[in-house]
Design a protein around this motif. Structure first.
Motif, PDB file in Angstrom:
ATOM      1  N   GLU A 151       0.829  -1.212   0.000  1.00  0.00           N
ATOM      2  CA  GLU A 151       0.000   0.000   0.000  1.00  0.00           C
ATOM      3  C   GLU A 151       0.858   1.256   0.000  1.00  0.00           C
ATOM      4  OE1 GLU A 151      -2.296   3.341   1.095  1.00  0.00           O
ATOM      5  OE2 GLU A 151      -0.717   2.521   2.386  1.00  0.00           O
ATOM      6  N   GLY A 152       2.030   1.171   0.655  1.00  0.00           N
ATOM      7  CA  GLY A 152       2.929   2.319   0.685  1.00  0.00           C
ATOM      8  C   GLY A 152       3.485   2.670  -0.683  1.00  0.00           C
ATOM      9  N   ALA A 153       3.492   1.700  -1.598  1.00  0.00           N
ATOM     10  CA  ALA A 153       3.999   1.946  -2.955  1.00  0.00           C
ATOM     11  C   ALA A 153       2.906   2.398  -3.916  1.00  0.00           C
ATOM     12  CB  ALA A 153       4.655   0.676  -3.493  1.00  0.00           C
ATOM     13  N   ALA A 154       1.676   2.491  -3.418  1.00  0.00           N
ATOM     14  CA  ALA A 154       0.544   2.782  -4.299  1.00  0.00           C
ATOM     15  C   ALA A 154       0.474   4.247  -4.686  1.00  0.00           C
ATOM     16  CB  ALA A 154      -0.756   2.369  -3.616  1.00  0.00           C
ATOM     17  N   ASP A 155       0.207   4.488  -5.949  1.00  0.00           N
ATOM     18  CA  ASP A 155      -0.142   5.822  -6.435  1.00  0.00           C
ATOM     19  C   ASP A 155      -1.588   6.061  -5.999  1.00  0.00           C
ATOM     20  OD1 ASP A 155      -1.065   7.997  -7.965  1.00  0.00           O
ATOM     21  OD2 ASP A 155       0.266   7.514  -9.640  1.00  0.00           O
ATOM     22  N   GLN A 156      -1.797   7.031  -5.125  1.00  0.00           N
ATOM     23  CA  GLN A 156      -3.104   7.223  -4.513  1.00  0.00           C
ATOM     24  C   GLN A 156      -4.211   7.583  -5.506  1.00  0.00           C
ATOM     25  OE1 GLN A 156      -3.905   6.400  -1.358  1.00  0.00           O
ATOM     26  NE2 GLN A 156      -1.815   5.605  -1.406  1.00  0.00           N
ATOM     27  N   ARG A 157      -3.844   7.972  -6.707  1.00  0.00           N
ATOM     28  CA  ARG A 157      -4.876   8.242  -7.720  1.00  0.00           C
ATOM     29  C   ARG A 157      -5.661   6.978  -8.055  1.00  0.00           C
ATOM     30  NH1 ARG A 157      -1.912  10.305 -12.795  1.00  0.00           N
ATOM     31  NH2 ARG A 157      -0.435   8.691 -12.095  1.00  0.00           N
ATOM     32  N   PHE A 158      -5.030   5.817  -7.864  1.00  0.00           N
ATOM     33  CA  PHE A 158      -5.632   4.559  -8.303  1.00  0.00           C
ATOM     34  C   PHE A 158      -5.972   3.621  -7.143  1.00  0.00           C
ATOM     35  CE2 PHE A 158      -2.552   6.061 -11.498  1.00  0.00           C
ATOM     36  CZ  PHE A 158      -3.409   6.301 -12.560  1.00  0.00           C
ATOM     37  N   CYS A 159      -5.852   4.091  -5.930  1.00  0.00           N
ATOM     38  CA  CYS A 159      -5.980   3.236  -4.758  1.00  0.00           C
ATOM     39  C   CYS A 159      -7.218   3.604  -3.941  1.00  0.00           C
ATOM     40  CB  CYS A 159      -4.724   3.361  -3.901  1.00  0.00           C
ATOM     41  SG  CYS A 159      -4.693   2.283  -2.459  1.00  0.00           S
ATOM     42  N   LEU A 160      -8.016   2.598  -3.585  1.00  0.00           N
ATOM     43  CA  LEU A 160      -9.240   2.826  -2.822  1.00  0.00           C
ATOM     44  C   LEU A 160      -9.033   2.731  -1.311  1.00  0.00           C
ATOM     45  CD1 LEU A 160     -11.911   0.872  -4.931  1.00  0.00           C
ATOM     46  CD2 LEU A 160     -11.576   3.349  -4.801  1.00  0.00           C
ATOM     47  N   ASN A 161      -7.828   2.488  -0.870  1.00  0.00           N
ATOM     48  CA  ASN A 161      -7.595   2.412   0.580  1.00  0.00           C
ATOM     49  C   ASN A 161      -7.821   3.770   1.238  1.00  0.00           C
ATOM     50  OD1 ASN A 161      -6.066   0.094  -0.653  1.00  0.00           O
ATOM     51  ND2 ASN A 161      -5.684  -0.330   1.531  1.00  0.00           N
ATOM     52  N   ARG A 162      -8.639   3.778   2.258  1.00  0.00           N
ATOM     53  CA  ARG A 162      -8.908   5.011   2.993  1.00  0.00           C
ATOM     54  C   ARG A 162      -7.905   5.234   4.119  1.00  0.00           C
ATOM     55  NH1 ARG A 162     -15.487   5.089   3.922  1.00  0.00           N
ATOM     56  NH2 ARG A 162     -16.022   6.154   1.970  1.00  0.00           N
ATOM     57  N   MET A 163      -7.128   4.200   4.443  1.00  0.00           N
ATOM     58  CA  MET A 163      -6.130   4.276   5.510  1.00  0.00           C
ATOM     59  C   MET A 163      -4.788   3.765   5.026  1.00  0.00           C
ATOM     60  SD  MET A 163      -8.106   2.914   8.917  1.00  0.00           S
ATOM     61  CE  MET A 163      -6.547   2.975   9.816  1.00  0.00           C
ATOM     62  N   LEU A 164      -3.745   4.123   5.758  1.00  0.00           N
ATOM     63  CA  LEU A 164      -2.427   3.574   5.484  1.00  0.00           C
ATOM     64  C   LEU A 164      -2.443   2.067   5.707  1.00  0.00           C
ATOM     65  CD1 LEU A 164      -0.243   6.202   7.379  1.00  0.00           C
ATOM     66  CD2 LEU A 164      -0.435   5.967   4.899  1.00  0.00           C
ATOM     67  N   GLY A 165      -1.594   1.353   4.985  1.00  0.00           N
ATOM     68  CA  GLY A 165      -1.489  -0.072   5.180  1.00  0.00           C
ATOM     69  C   GLY A 165      -0.720  -0.391   6.448  1.00  0.00           C
ATOM     70  N   GLY A 166      -0.862  -1.610   6.924  1.00  0.00           N
ATOM     71  CA  GLY A 166      -0.163  -2.023   8.130  1.00  0.00           C
ATOM     72  C   GLY A 166      -1.081  -2.077   9.336  1.00  0.00           C
ATOM     73  N   GLU A 167      -0.558  -2.577  10.429  1.00  0.00           N
ATOM     74  CA  GLU A 167      -1.352  -2.726  11.644  1.00  0.00           C
ATOM     75  C   GLU A 167      -1.725  -1.362  12.197  1.00  0.00           C
ATOM     76  OE1 GLU A 167      -1.357  -5.411  15.718  1.00  0.00           O
ATOM     77  OE2 GLU A 167       0.465  -5.238  14.490  1.00  0.00           O
ATOM     78  N   ALA A 168      -2.992  -1.233  12.565  1.00  0.00           N
ATOM     79  CA  ALA A 168      -3.496   0.051  13.048  1.00  0.00           C
ATOM     80  C   ALA A 168      -3.113   0.266  14.505  1.00  0.00           C
ATOM     81  CB  ALA A 168      -5.014   0.100  12.890  1.00  0.00           C
ATOM     82  N   THR A 169      -2.256   1.244  14.732  1.00  0.00           N
ATOM     83  CA  THR A 169      -1.902   1.617  16.099  1.00  0.00           C
ATOM     84  C   THR A 169      -2.887   2.678  16.587  1.00  0.00           C
ATOM     85  OG1 THR A 169      -0.454   3.418  15.375  1.00  0.00           O
ATOM     86  CG2 THR A 169       0.526   1.217  15.562  1.00  0.00           C
ATOM     87  N   PRO A 170      -3.008   2.850  17.913  1.00  0.00           N
ATOM     88  CA  PRO A 170      -3.893   3.901  18.431  1.00  0.00           C
ATOM     89  C   PRO A 170      -3.572   5.281  17.854  1.00  0.00           C
ATOM     90  CG  PRO A 170      -3.264   2.417  20.197  1.00  0.00           C
ATOM     91  CD  PRO A 170      -2.443   2.021  19.001  1.00  0.00           C
ATOM     92  N   LEU A 171      -2.283   5.570  17.685  1.00  0.00           N
ATOM     93  CA  LEU A 171      -1.885   6.865  17.147  1.00  0.00           C
ATOM     94  C   LEU A 171      -2.363   7.013  15.709  1.00  0.00           C
ATOM     95  CD1 LEU A 171      -0.384   9.547  17.338  1.00  0.00           C
ATOM     96  CD2 LEU A 171       1.722   8.334  16.677  1.00  0.00           C
ATOM     97  N   MET A 172      -2.179   5.950  14.889  1.00  0.00           N
ATOM     98  CA  MET A 172      -2.613   6.023  13.497  1.00  0.00           C
ATOM     99  C   MET A 172      -4.119   6.210  13.403  1.00  0.00           C
ATOM    100  SD  MET A 172      -2.162   3.555  10.131  1.00  0.00           S
ATOM    101  CE  MET A 172      -2.256   2.071  11.001  1.00  0.00           C
ATOM    102  N   LEU A 173      -4.868   5.507  14.249  1.00  0.00           N
ATOM    103  CA  LEU A 173      -6.323   5.643  14.230  1.00  0.00           C
ATOM    104  C   LEU A 173      -6.736   7.060  14.600  1.00  0.00           C
ATOM    105  CD1 LEU A 173      -7.382   2.268  15.894  1.00  0.00           C
ATOM    106  CD2 LEU A 173      -7.610   2.904  13.488  1.00  0.00           C
ATOM    107  N   MET A 174      -6.055   7.628  15.589  1.00  0.00           N
ATOM    108  CA  MET A 174      -6.385   8.981  16.002  1.00  0.00           C
ATOM    109  C   MET A 174      -6.090   9.987  14.895  1.00  0.00           C
ATOM    110  SD  MET A 174      -4.863  11.263  19.139  1.00  0.00           S
ATOM    111  CE  MET A 174      -3.301  11.545  18.273  1.00  0.00           C
ATOM    112  N   LEU A 175      -4.912   9.870  14.274  1.00  0.00           N
ATOM    113  CA  LEU A 175      -4.535  10.814  13.220  1.00  0.00           C
ATOM    114  C   LEU A 175      -5.436  10.670  11.998  1.00  0.00           C
ATOM    115  CD1 LEU A 175      -0.635  10.577  13.426  1.00  0.00           C
ATOM    116  CD2 LEU A 175      -2.117  12.407  14.292  1.00  0.00           C
TER     117      LEU A 175
END
Length: 380
Positions: A256-280
């Motif tokens: 997901e980190g290599a994805a060009d966001q123009r073509f990516c439907l992910n609403r969040m960063l890839g990887g395990e969701a930490t409390p900090l990431m969820l908050m941000l």
């Protein structure tokens, strides 16, 4: 990965600049039952449901074999359609509890529910949120059509290369019980989605068989929200890639980190969701510009237009919903004093009026019908 809770009121506050919520709007309007029902005295309403606006769904499609899976008939069909996009549902994704919610927030969101305990969405919220979702759908479709197929394929190959171990999936049953990451490709829309799971087959079938929670259709502003992957149906998935891994989060994060966001439907960063990431993520949802070109409007002219709409609403009359529907509902870019550009439409202003109780739910539904939308209600 599912994005963190973004309360419906947060969505609307961010989407409709200047909205201040109130409890003076009707809590309920139609039970989709064709007849009146009792409501509390302070919110007593008359049920009105035109015969041609009762819930309609296409006939259940017969089973189809797709990636080795025999798809059963689904009430929403096997391809995404605007008609059934964001089909309304009265159940919140996550209930707020009165005892753990600030009083001001609890009271300000009262208009969104039909009961005192905030367990079932009101008719007004169903109309408002689906309209926001459909505006976002329209923008998304225009955006997808503008993308270049060659650039999309290059972006997909870059993600596959970053994942290193992704393989093309021909038969999904071969991935039953396999942990790892996957990429679902939607060639018609020039989009892909990167996910992970402890059982790749099961997770992909969950995407195909489910749908996005109604109050999460729009995440952030309806002008910038990324179309939710779970509104796409099974036959919209044209390619699947998967990678076995005992650490699925790591593979997902790398891809997901290599994805060009123009073509990516992910609403969040890839990887395990930490409390900090969820908050941000909750504070600043990932948004999409949609490549939208709009006319500009100064804040002064915007205030003038808002006053004109307010006067039209105050005059009322038997045909004022029709008059509202006849307004210029184009999307404008408003230049703010701080230099920020914000999208705005007269359609937003009508929605704000409904949320403040200045327009009845019936009149708001007539407005939506007047601009060509079909008002639908949840199944009983």
């Amino acid at each position: 990965m599912d994005e963190p809770l973004y309360r419906p009121t947060d969505v609307l506050l961010s989407a409709l600049d200047g909205f201040d919520s109130g409890r003076d709007s009707a809590r309920d309007w139609s039970e989709a039952s064709g007849g009146p029902r009792e409501t509390p005295a302070r919110a007593r309403v008359t049920v009105w449901e035109p015969e041609d606006q009762k819930p309609r769904r296409k006939a259940v499609q017969p089973g189809i074999n797709h990636f080795g899976e025999q798809l059963r008939g689904h009430k929403l069909g096997h391809r995404m359609t605007r008609e059934l996009y964001g089909y309304p549902n009265r159940s919140p994704h996550q209930r707020l509890k009165r005892e753990t919610t600030r009083k001001a927030l609890w009271e300000s969101t009262g208009w969104m529910y039909r009961d005192e305990d905030h367990t079932r969405f009101s008719d007004l919220y169903l109309l408002v949120n689906r309209d926001l979702a459909l505006v976002n759908y329209n923008m998304s479709m225009r955006y997808f059509a503008s993308l270049d197929s060659g650039e999309f394929e290059d972006a997909l190959q870059a993600v596959l290369s970053a994942g290193r171990t992704f393989k093309s999936v021909e038969s999904l049953p071969d991935w039953d019980g396999v942990a790892g990451a996957y990429i679902m490709v939607f060639d018609e829309y020039k989009q892909f989605y990167v996910g992970q799971g402890s059982d790749i087959r099961k997770r992909i079938k969950q995407h195909w068989g489910g749908k996005k929670s109604f109050d999460r259709l729009v995440y952030g502003s309806h002008y910038g929200s990324i179309l939710p992957v779970d509104e796409l149906r099974a036959m919209d998935t044209t390619r699947i890639y998967a990678a076995r891994s005992q650490n699925p989060y790591a593979v997902e994060q790398r891809a997901e980190g290599a994805a060009d966001q123009r073509f990516c439907l992910n609403r969040m960063l890839g990887g395990e969701a930490t409390p900090l990431m969820l908050m941000l993520t909750g504070l600043n949802p990932r948004a999409r510009a949609h490549g939208f070109a709009s006319l500009t409007l100064s804040e002064k002219d915007q205030r003038k237009v808002k006053k004109e709409i307010q006067r039209l609403i105050e005059r009322g009359g038997p045909h004022f919903a029709e008059q509202l529907a006849g307004l210029d509902l184009g999307i404008y870019s408003v230049a703010r004093k701080d230099g920020e550009q914000r999208f705005w439409s007269r359609r937003d202003e009508v929605t704000v009026a409904a949320m403040r109780g200045r327009i009845g739910v019936e009149q708001y539904a007539e407005f939506l019908t007047g601009i060509g939308e079909t008002v639908v209600w949840p199944d009983k």
